[in-house]
Design a protein around this motif. Structure first.
Motif: not given
Length: 232
Positions: A216-219, A221-226, A229
């Protein structure tokens, strides 16, 4: 004379049938005990099925349904005792209905039976099931109540089984509640990913091997954008 003979024949037939039923019942009771000693689940199911035909009782029916459910034969379990919410149901019957309906992806019906169990014997494990189902049904306020109860009452040695990996494993129940708390936070505000990740970090601090929390943490974190971006 013929009438007397006919009556005597009928009485003899009834006596033989009663004797046969008694003998069969005794046979399957002995068979049931032997199958239990041998750990033969198929034999236990066979014996209980015959006993439910010869001398049906609700307790035997509930036991048979429980064995089916324990063997992941959830449809057979529900076919044995039904899915209705009955005030006369034993705790065992309510438990079977709850877990089997959940396993068959019927969260709304499963929730009814878990709530009955919770009124009879509230505990952190039931709170987890209720919170999980209410998240699925978008009852965030209800889920939050059970999560807070669970975090406050779960003991450090309590574990909960998870099955998302090929090999099932157990994780800390308190960590599992914090994972649910992260899911609730995400459902409340999908733009505030840091809050949800923070709860997952708390869960992993308690149980670093909690695989579902790591996924869940990986999922998240993958949604966070710089910022760059986001501008694009």
């Amino acid at each position: 004379m013929k009438k007397v003979f006919l009556v005597l024949t009928m009485l003899v037939g009834i006596g033989i049938n009663a004797q046969t039923t008694t003998d069969l019942k005794a046979h399957y009771e002995a068979f049931y005990k032997e199958m239990r000693l041998q750990g033969d689940v198929t034999g236990v199911i066979n014996a209980l099925t015959h006993l439910n035909i010869l001398a049906p009782t609700q307790a035997r029916r509930d036991t048979l349904a429980y064995i089916y459910a324990n063997e992941n034969q959830h449809m057979q379990a529900l076919n044995t005792i039904g899915i209705e919410k009955l005030a006369t149901d034993s705790d065992l019957a309510v438990q079977v209905k709850a877990i089997s309906l959940k396993a068959l992806n019927q969260p709304k019906r499963a929730l009814e039976h878990f709530e009955v169990l919770n009124t009879r014997m509230p505990n952190p494990y039931l709170a987890y099931e209720l919170a999980d189902l209410k998240i699925q049904l978008s009852d965030i306020a209800g889920a939050t109540t059970h999560i807070e109860y669970g975090i406050a009452n779960a003991k450090d040695d309590m574990k909960y089984a998870f099955y998302e990996r090929q090999q099932p494993y157990e994780a800390s129940l308190k960590a599992a509640f914090l994972h649910l708390k992260a899911l609730v936070a995400f459902n409340k505000d999908q733009n505030d990913l840091d809050t949800a990740i923070g709860f997952i970090d708390e869960a992993l601090a308690i149980d670093p091997n909690f695989n579902l929390a790591s996924l869940s943490k990986q999922a998240l974190e993958s949604k966070k954008t710089t910022p760059e971006e986001s501008k694009e």
